[in-house]
Design a protein around this motif. Structure first.
Motif, PDB file in Angstrom:
ATOM      1  N   GLU A 242      23.338  23.262  36.541  1.00  0.00           N
ATOM      2  CA  GLU A 242      22.879  21.672  36.656  1.00  0.00           C
ATOM      3  C   GLU A 242      21.793  21.217  35.885  1.00  0.00           C
ATOM      4  OE1 GLU A 242      23.882  19.360  40.655  1.00  0.00           O
ATOM      5  OE2 GLU A 242      24.480  21.505  40.416  1.00  0.00           O
ATOM      6  N   VAL A 243      20.691  22.157  36.302  1.00  0.00           N
ATOM      7  CA  VAL A 243      19.302  21.790  35.815  1.00  0.00           C
ATOM      8  C   VAL A 243      18.732  22.881  34.995  1.00  0.00           C
ATOM      9  CG1 VAL A 243      16.904  20.994  36.157  1.00  0.00           C
ATOM     10  CG2 VAL A 243      18.819  20.430  37.737  1.00  0.00           C
ATOM     11  N   PRO A 244      19.211  23.227  33.649  1.00  0.00           N
ATOM     12  CA  PRO A 244      19.089  24.308  32.923  1.00  0.00           C
ATOM     13  C   PRO A 244      17.522  24.340  32.372  1.00  0.00           C
ATOM     14  CG  PRO A 244      20.451  22.840  31.490  1.00  0.00           C
ATOM     15  CD  PRO A 244      20.154  22.162  32.967  1.00  0.00           C
ATOM     16  N   PHE A 245      17.129  23.561  31.543  1.00  0.00           N
ATOM     17  CA  PHE A 245      15.789  23.780  30.830  1.00  0.00           C
ATOM     18  C   PHE A 245      14.765  22.949  31.041  1.00  0.00           C
ATOM     19  CE2 PHE A 245      19.025  24.975  27.268  1.00  0.00           C
ATOM     20  CZ  PHE A 245      19.221  26.102  27.649  1.00  0.00           C
ATOM     21  N   GLN A 246      14.954  21.839  31.481  1.00  0.00           N
ATOM     22  CA  GLN A 246      13.788  20.863  31.943  1.00  0.00           C
ATOM     23  C   GLN A 246      14.450  20.147  33.380  1.00  0.00           C
ATOM     24  OE1 GLN A 246      14.246  18.739  28.030  1.00  0.00           O
ATOM     25  NE2 GLN A 246      12.124  18.353  28.387  1.00  0.00           N
ATOM     26  N   ASP A 247      13.477  20.069  34.179  1.00  0.00           N
ATOM     27  CA  ASP A 247      13.617  19.137  35.446  1.00  0.00           C
ATOM     28  C   ASP A 247      13.662  17.865  35.166  1.00  0.00           C
ATOM     29  OD1 ASP A 247      11.033  18.427  35.248  1.00  0.00           O
ATOM     30  OD2 ASP A 247      10.305  19.654  36.727  1.00  0.00           O
ATOM     31  N   ALA A 248      13.751  17.031  36.479  1.00  0.00           N
ATOM     32  CA  ALA A 248      14.132  15.820  36.149  1.00  0.00           C
ATOM     33  C   ALA A 248      12.871  14.967  35.538  1.00  0.00           C
ATOM     34  CB  ALA A 248      14.264  15.161  37.864  1.00  0.00           C
ATOM     35  N   GLU A 249      11.670  15.640  35.719  1.00  0.00           N
ATOM     36  CA  GLU A 249      10.614  15.046  35.341  1.00  0.00           C
ATOM     37  C   GLU A 249      10.404  15.292  33.751  1.00  0.00           C
ATOM     38  OE1 GLU A 249       9.921  16.337  38.586  1.00  0.00           O
ATOM     39  OE2 GLU A 249      10.380  14.422  39.124  1.00  0.00           O
ATOM     40  N   GLY A 250      11.058  16.311  33.097  1.00  0.00           N
ATOM     41  CA  GLY A 250      11.011  16.441  31.854  1.00  0.00           C
ATOM     42  C   GLY A 250      10.131  17.977  31.430  1.00  0.00           C
ATOM     43  N   ALA A 254      12.616  26.289  31.189  1.00  0.00           N
ATOM     44  CA  ALA A 254      13.684  27.154  30.815  1.00  0.00           C
ATOM     45  C   ALA A 254      13.234  28.772  31.031  1.00  0.00           C
ATOM     46  CB  ALA A 254      13.681  26.868  29.187  1.00  0.00           C
ATOM     47  N   ASP A 255      12.136  29.040  30.866  1.00  0.00           N
ATOM     48  CA  ASP A 255      11.807  30.358  30.998  1.00  0.00           C
ATOM     49  C   ASP A 255      11.326  30.880  32.283  1.00  0.00           C
ATOM     50  OD1 ASP A 255       9.534  28.700  30.718  1.00  0.00           O
ATOM     51  OD2 ASP A 255       8.349  29.919  29.783  1.00  0.00           O
ATOM     52  N   ILE A 422      15.228  23.986  22.897  1.00  0.00           N
ATOM     53  CA  ILE A 422      15.257  24.899  23.822  1.00  0.00           C
ATOM     54  C   ILE A 422      16.566  25.910  23.758  1.00  0.00           C
ATOM     55  CG2 ILE A 422      14.956  25.720  26.110  1.00  0.00           C
ATOM     56  CD1 ILE A 422      13.522  23.069  26.613  1.00  0.00           C
ATOM     57  N   ASN A 423      17.635  25.065  23.570  1.00  0.00           N
ATOM     58  CA  ASN A 423      18.736  25.814  23.607  1.00  0.00           C
ATOM     59  C   ASN A 423      18.920  26.665  22.106  1.00  0.00           C
ATOM     60  OD1 ASN A 423      21.255  26.711  24.713  1.00  0.00           O
ATOM     61  ND2 ASN A 423      22.451  25.200  23.579  1.00  0.00           N
ATOM     62  N   VAL A 424      18.392  26.114  21.109  1.00  0.00           N
ATOM     63  CA  VAL A 424      18.449  26.794  19.908  1.00  0.00           C
ATOM     64  C   VAL A 424      17.394  28.134  19.917  1.00  0.00           C
ATOM     65  CG1 VAL A 424      17.182  26.643  17.419  1.00  0.00           C
ATOM     66  CG2 VAL A 424      18.933  24.845  18.271  1.00  0.00           C
ATOM     67  N   ALA A 425      16.321  27.880  20.703  1.00  0.00           N
ATOM     68  CA  ALA A 425      15.273  28.985  20.835  1.00  0.00           C
ATOM     69  C   ALA A 425      15.981  30.214  21.705  1.00  0.00           C
ATOM     70  CB  ALA A 425      13.926  28.516  21.680  1.00  0.00           C
ATOM     71  N   ILE A 426      16.777  29.804  22.617  1.00  0.00           N
ATOM     72  CA  ILE A 426      17.313  30.875  23.391  1.00  0.00           C
ATOM     73  C   ILE A 426      18.460  31.561  22.653  1.00  0.00           C
ATOM     74  CG2 ILE A 426      18.948  29.598  24.845  1.00  0.00           C
ATOM     75  CD1 ILE A 426      17.813  31.309  27.426  1.00  0.00           C
ATOM     76  N   GLN A 427      19.263  30.688  21.876  1.00  0.00           N
ATOM     77  CA  GLN A 427      20.414  31.374  21.048  1.00  0.00           C
ATOM     78  C   GLN A 427      19.504  32.419  20.087  1.00  0.00           C
ATOM     79  OE1 GLN A 427      23.418  29.067  19.804  1.00  0.00           O
ATOM     80  NE2 GLN A 427      23.412  27.499  21.458  1.00  0.00           N
ATOM     81  N   ASP A 428      18.543  31.888  19.310  1.00  0.00           N
ATOM     82  CA  ASP A 428      17.881  32.560  18.674  1.00  0.00           C
ATOM     83  C   ASP A 428      17.451  33.997  19.231  1.00  0.00           C
ATOM     84  OD1 ASP A 428      17.775  31.113  16.472  1.00  0.00           O
ATOM     85  OD2 ASP A 428      15.836  30.591  16.467  1.00  0.00           O
ATOM     86  N   GLN A 446      11.035  37.809  25.713  1.00  0.00           N
ATOM     87  CA  GLN A 446       9.280  37.650  25.519  1.00  0.00           C
ATOM     88  C   GLN A 446       9.017  36.606  24.547  1.00  0.00           C
ATOM     89  OE1 GLN A 446       7.773  38.462  28.534  1.00  0.00           O
ATOM     90  NE2 GLN A 446       5.983  37.203  27.654  1.00  0.00           N
ATOM     91  N   LYS A 447       9.671  36.692  23.507  1.00  0.00           N
ATOM     92  CA  LYS A 447       9.532  35.975  22.436  1.00  0.00           C
ATOM     93  C   LYS A 447      10.071  34.548  22.909  1.00  0.00           C
ATOM     94  CE  LYS A 447       9.862  39.340  18.399  1.00  0.00           C
ATOM     95  NZ  LYS A 447      10.570  39.933  17.527  1.00  0.00           N
ATOM     96  N   PHE A 448      11.020  34.300  23.459  1.00  0.00           N
ATOM     97  CA  PHE A 448      11.579  33.056  23.920  1.00  0.00           C
ATOM     98  C   PHE A 448      10.262  32.528  24.790  1.00  0.00           C
ATOM     99  CE2 PHE A 448      13.813  30.883  27.376  1.00  0.00           C
ATOM    100  CZ  PHE A 448      14.061  29.752  26.631  1.00  0.00           C
ATOM    101  N   VAL A 449       9.890  33.264  25.705  1.00  0.00           N
ATOM    102  CA  VAL A 449       8.648  32.891  26.550  1.00  0.00           C
ATOM    103  C   VAL A 449       7.522  32.102  25.915  1.00  0.00           C
ATOM    104  CG1 VAL A 449       7.133  33.199  28.259  1.00  0.00           C
ATOM    105  CG2 VAL A 449       9.357  34.199  28.585  1.00  0.00           C
ATOM    106  N   ASN A 450       7.276  33.061  24.627  1.00  0.00           N
ATOM    107  CA  ASN A 450       6.312  32.524  23.962  1.00  0.00           C
ATOM    108  C   ASN A 450       6.512  31.162  23.115  1.00  0.00           C
ATOM    109  OD1 ASN A 450       4.843  34.602  24.454  1.00  0.00           O
ATOM    110  ND2 ASN A 450       5.213  35.786  22.670  1.00  0.00           N
ATOM    111  N   ASP A 451       7.785  30.815  22.808  1.00  0.00           N
ATOM    112  CA  ASP A 451       8.273  29.539  22.171  1.00  0.00           C
ATOM    113  C   ASP A 451       8.216  28.636  23.103  1.00  0.00           C
ATOM    114  OD1 ASP A 451       8.957  31.138  19.990  1.00  0.00           O
ATOM    115  OD2 ASP A 451      11.132  31.165  20.437  1.00  0.00           O
ATOM    116  N   MET A 452       8.605  28.960  24.303  1.00  0.00           N
ATOM    117  CA  MET A 452       8.324  27.770  25.455  1.00  0.00           C
ATOM    118  C   MET A 452       7.026  27.434  25.594  1.00  0.00           C
ATOM    119  SD  MET A 452      11.513  26.890  26.201  1.00  0.00           S
ATOM    120  CE  MET A 452      11.645  27.405  24.431  1.00  0.00           C
ATOM    121  N   GLU A 453       5.999  28.484  25.596  1.00  0.00           N
ATOM    122  CA  GLU A 453       4.512  28.147  25.558  1.00  0.00           C
ATOM    123  C   GLU A 453       4.234  27.284  24.538  1.00  0.00           C
ATOM    124  OE1 GLU A 453       2.325  28.502  28.081  1.00  0.00           O
ATOM    125  OE2 GLU A 453       3.897  29.596  29.139  1.00  0.00           O
ATOM    126  N   ALA A 454       4.706  27.272  23.514  1.00  0.00           N
ATOM    127  CA  ALA A 454       4.098  26.704  22.467  1.00  0.00           C
ATOM    128  C   ALA A 454       4.885  25.155  22.322  1.00  0.00           C
ATOM    129  CB  ALA A 454       4.759  27.309  21.102  1.00  0.00           C
TER     130      ALA A 454
END
Lengths: 456, 334
Positions: A242-250, A254-255, A422-428, A446-454
């Motif tokens: 229902e709420v995958p990558f970003q919450d209602a506030e944006g 994801a990580d 974000i979906n592209v990053a997690i598919q990577d 862990q690399k995905f978490v870093n991508d999210m940090e960036a």
């Protein structure tokens, strides 16, 4: 080039002091002048070309009967070719230019670029649901398409997704993507499994755990894999959150979202440890080729539009069928909208065409051609849709199956502005483990978490 | 319009012999006629006028974008919304802190070396063969240029099929010889090799023609003298041809440096997504720039990468320049 030319002249002159006769140098200079002329005339040509394009009808209104040329961008298969011809016959003053882009990502990049440049967009541009929110950030770049005439045409969620806060409408819904499971009945038979589509639906079960368990049973008896690659299955899974990558506030969650991590672990365990995956990334050359191979894969997540793609890639291959079930309940994958960018010269004519293309009758025709599943209430209830069968999929009643799959869809995930990125990053991340084998699930996460940090 | 009237005034002034005209030192100045002045201006300024088209064009299409990029790099800048706040060097700091940036730098340098080095060697050898009195000489010479005429995107499409991981022609051939299939799209070095192959395919012939032109300028009597001294073909090539080609070699190295560091089409077309691989295996700096600018629509970051890439090219260009000078000065000494 210019600087390198100079480098050439300098180095040559330095290396052979006095060897270059004057005439040669003169010739060199002449070449420069000539190039200058060529450049300036090229520039002049480009400028006049721009002037010509800008000299169109600026107010966007088109007088009755005046010749109008409309450009329409699509990606993958929208099934519009015949509709364009039909529209041109209905409106003799309209000519339609079709700009077909291979993947949704490339269509998105090109639209972004055109919006940034303020020119270059087609009169009608598609938005995919995964990047709809992203473009809703720029409402002033698109025409407001709200029109009492078309209100109530679409399913509520399809319509509401395209609504902006101020009540204006960014796009008209085209297709939707309720998913079923496509399978190779011949491979099932070789593995000693049921082949009838109702029995297969039971065999596949209702949850992801059931689906993977069925896969383990299959690969034990077959040389083929259970699915083409993890990224295909991922699209089925993530569209149920229902709420995958970003919450209602944006805010990016994801990580830190345990639901996402659980699905990630479950999928990669099935792919790598249970060896259910053929390890092919979707849309790659190898992936397309694999449809024709002996050792291939047996099932695939199948939104309506995927049927056309399978049929295209697997031409001449017999055995494809479609089961009326989907692990974890229903889910939508994909589905698009048609928008009219404000920069166009003929926005009024473009609006008319967009409204016509997304009307129930036309949606049904697109369904007939490429199985783009309709998103309008009227089309969904029509006898034409419900009685539709697909010869390639063993004469399966695809209309009825997909309509039931559409009813089974319970959640429309909250897709934020960064959903696609974000979906592209997690598919990577998934492909690093399943396809490349360069990471194990943890290091890749862990690399995905870093991508999210960036991204934050 | 003012110039002629002033000149006229000066002329009448000298004719009427006004008081200013008579007094000693200032006397010569008003005597200069308009013709003289015009010709002085002509001599002084018209060379600038003649060369100005280049500089004007350079200013418009070279200098302005360069400075504007630096300006954009110092701002928060969205592709669609345009200029945002001034952020100084934040964009640079952010980019330099990214793992992806350093990976893209590694990939760029690696693909550059894998493509440039073999390319120059192969181009010289091909040029040497073409320098002989071959039959159907023009045919062969035009033939080596054909790959250059094919659009890079078409080349990339063909090659990325050849280098398919599962069903590509290269892997099938390797397997028939008994070598394991190579993961051209999953490994770092294999992907660089595959991309370098595309680049070499495209540019070797072009560089060969440049070398060929230079070789034909080598005086033939040097070869005759060498032959009389008993030098064989190989010795002639090493001791006569190569030294005479030095400046051209440096030119080719500089151009392929610039081209190699800005490589875009080939890696972009290498898979269906064009992002440079799931782990950035072949994401070059230009691809990284494209991802930041167009996929994430952050022109500020993308411009920062562009400026860093520019500095990298300048740095490598300076190294080339130093080598150039050393070689040319050593020739003068000789």
């Amino acid at each position: 080039m210019r600087t390198t030319d100079h480098a050439e002249e300098n180095t040559s002159a330095a290396a052979h002091p006095g060897r270059r006769p004057g005439s040669a140098r003169g010739a060199h200079r002449r070449a420069h002048v000539l190039r200058g002329i060529a450049l300036t005339s090229g520039l002049a040509l480009a400028l006049t070309a721009c002037g010509g394009a800008a000299g169109g009808d600026d107010d966007g209104g088109v007088a009755e009967g005046e010749d109008v040329s409309l450009s329409v961008t699509t990606f993958n298969e929208f099934g519009y070719e015949e509709l364009f011809t039909e529209y041109e016959e209905l409106n003799e003053n309209v000519t339609i230019e079709h700009n077909k882009i291979d993947t949704a990502e490339n269509a998105r990049d090109s639209l972004r670029n055109s919006l940034g440049a303020g020119q270059g967009a087609s009169d009608i541009e598609p938005l995919e649901v995964d990047w709809l929110a992203e473009f809703k950030q720029y409402p002033d770049r698109f025409e407001d398409l709200s029109d009492p005439e078309v209100e109530g045409r679409w399913l509520d969620w399809k319509y509401e997704d395209a609504l902006l806060e101020d009540g204006s409408l960014i796009g008209y819904g085209t297709d939707s993507g309720p998913q079923a499971v496509c399978y190779r009945a011949d491979l099932f038979e070789e593995a000693g499994l049921p082949t009838d589509r109702d029995e297969v639906a039971d065999f596949l079960g209702d949850t992801w755990e059931d689906y993977f368990a069925a896969g383990r049973e299959f690969v034990a008896e077959s040389d083929s894999a259970w699915y083409s690659g993890s990224d295909n299955v991922w699209q089925g899974m993530i569209n149920q959150v229902e709420v995958p990558f970003q919450d209602a506030e944006g805010e990016v969650i994801a990580d830190t979202n345990p639901e996402v991590k659980d699905l990630y672990d479950q999928l990669l365990e099935a792919s790598v440890q249970d060896e259910l995956s053929a390890g092919l990334t979707q849309w790659s050359g190898d992936w397309s080729d694999a449809f024709q191979r002996e050792e291939t894969f047996a099932t695939m997540m199948c939104p309506g539009w995927m049927l056309g793609i399978i049929e295209g890639n697997a031409a001449e291959v017999e055995g494809w069928d479609i089961a009326n079930t989907f692990p974890g309940g229903g889910a939508n994958w994909g589905g698009s909208y048609l928008t009219v960018p404000s920069q166009g010269d003929n926005v009024e004519a473009a609006k008319e065409l967009a409204a016509w293309l997304t009307a129930p009758e036309q949606q049904l025709k697109a369904f007939e051609v490429v199985n783009a599943f309709p998103s309008t209430a009227e089309a969904l209830e029509s006898e034409e849709l419900l009685s539709a069968t697909n010869e390639f999929f063993n004469d399966a009643p695809t209309g009825e199956i997909l309509a039931e799959r559409a009813e089974a869809v319970e959640t429309q995930p909250l897709k934020g502005t960064e959903y696609l990125t974000i979906n592209v990053a997690i598919q990577d991340a998934i492909n690093r483990v399943d396809v490349d084998g360069s990471d194990d699930p943890e290091s890749s996460w862990q690399k995905f978490v870093n991508d999210m940090e960036a991204l934050r | 319009m003012t110039a002629p009237s002033r000149a006229e005034a000066a002329a009448t002034g000298s004719r009427s012999g006004g008081p200013a005209g008579r007094t000693g030192t200032g006397r010569r100045k008003p005597r200069i006629s308009f013709r003289h002045r015009a010709s002085a201006w002509d001599r002084r300024y018209s060379p600038y006028l003649y060369i100005s088209p280049f500089f004007l064009l350079f200013a418009v299409v070279g200098l302005f974008p360069l400075i504007y990029t630096i300006w954009v790099a110092a701002h928060d800048w969205d592709l669609i919304m345009g200029q945002g706040e001034f952020v100084g060097t934040d964009n640079f700091a952010h980019v330099l802190g990214q793992r992806a940036f350093w990976i893209s730098l590694r990939n760029t340098l690696s693909i550059f070396i894998l493509s440039s080095a073999p390319q120059v060697v192969a181009a010289i050898l091909i040029a040497y063969l073409l320098d002989y009195n071959l039959r159907a000489r023009t045919f062969w010479r035009m033939g080596v240029l054909v790959p250059y005429v094919v659009t890079p995107v078409a080349v990339a499409l063909i090659f990325s099929n050849l280098f398919g991981d599962r069903f590509g022609l290269v892997n099938s051939m390797l397997e028939t010889v008994g070598i394991d299939a190579v993961g051209w799209h999953s490994g770092v070095l294999p992907s660089h090799l595959a991309i370098a192959t595309m680049v070499n395919f495209r540019w070797t012939g072009y560089n060969a023609l440049i070398f060929l032109a230079a070789m034909q300028a080598v005086p033939r009597d040097l070869y005759e003298a060498a032959a009389i001294d008993g030098a064989g073909k190989v010795r002639q090539f090493i001791s006569v041809t190569i030294p005479n080609l030095r400046p051209t070699i440096i030119f080719v190295i500089i151009t392929s440096t610039i081209g190699g560091l800005q490589i875009f089409d080939e890696p972009r077309m290498f898979d269906q997504y064009g992002r440079g691989g799931a782990d950035g295996q072949w994401q070059t700096m230009t691809l990284y720039l494209y991802e930041l600018g167009w996929t994430r629509s952050d022109f500020g970051l993308a411009s920062a990468v562009a400026v860093l890439l520019f500095l990298l090219i300048v740095a490598i260009g300076l190294v080339n320049f130093v080598i150039t000078r050393r070689i040319s000065s050593s020739e003068v000494k000789r």
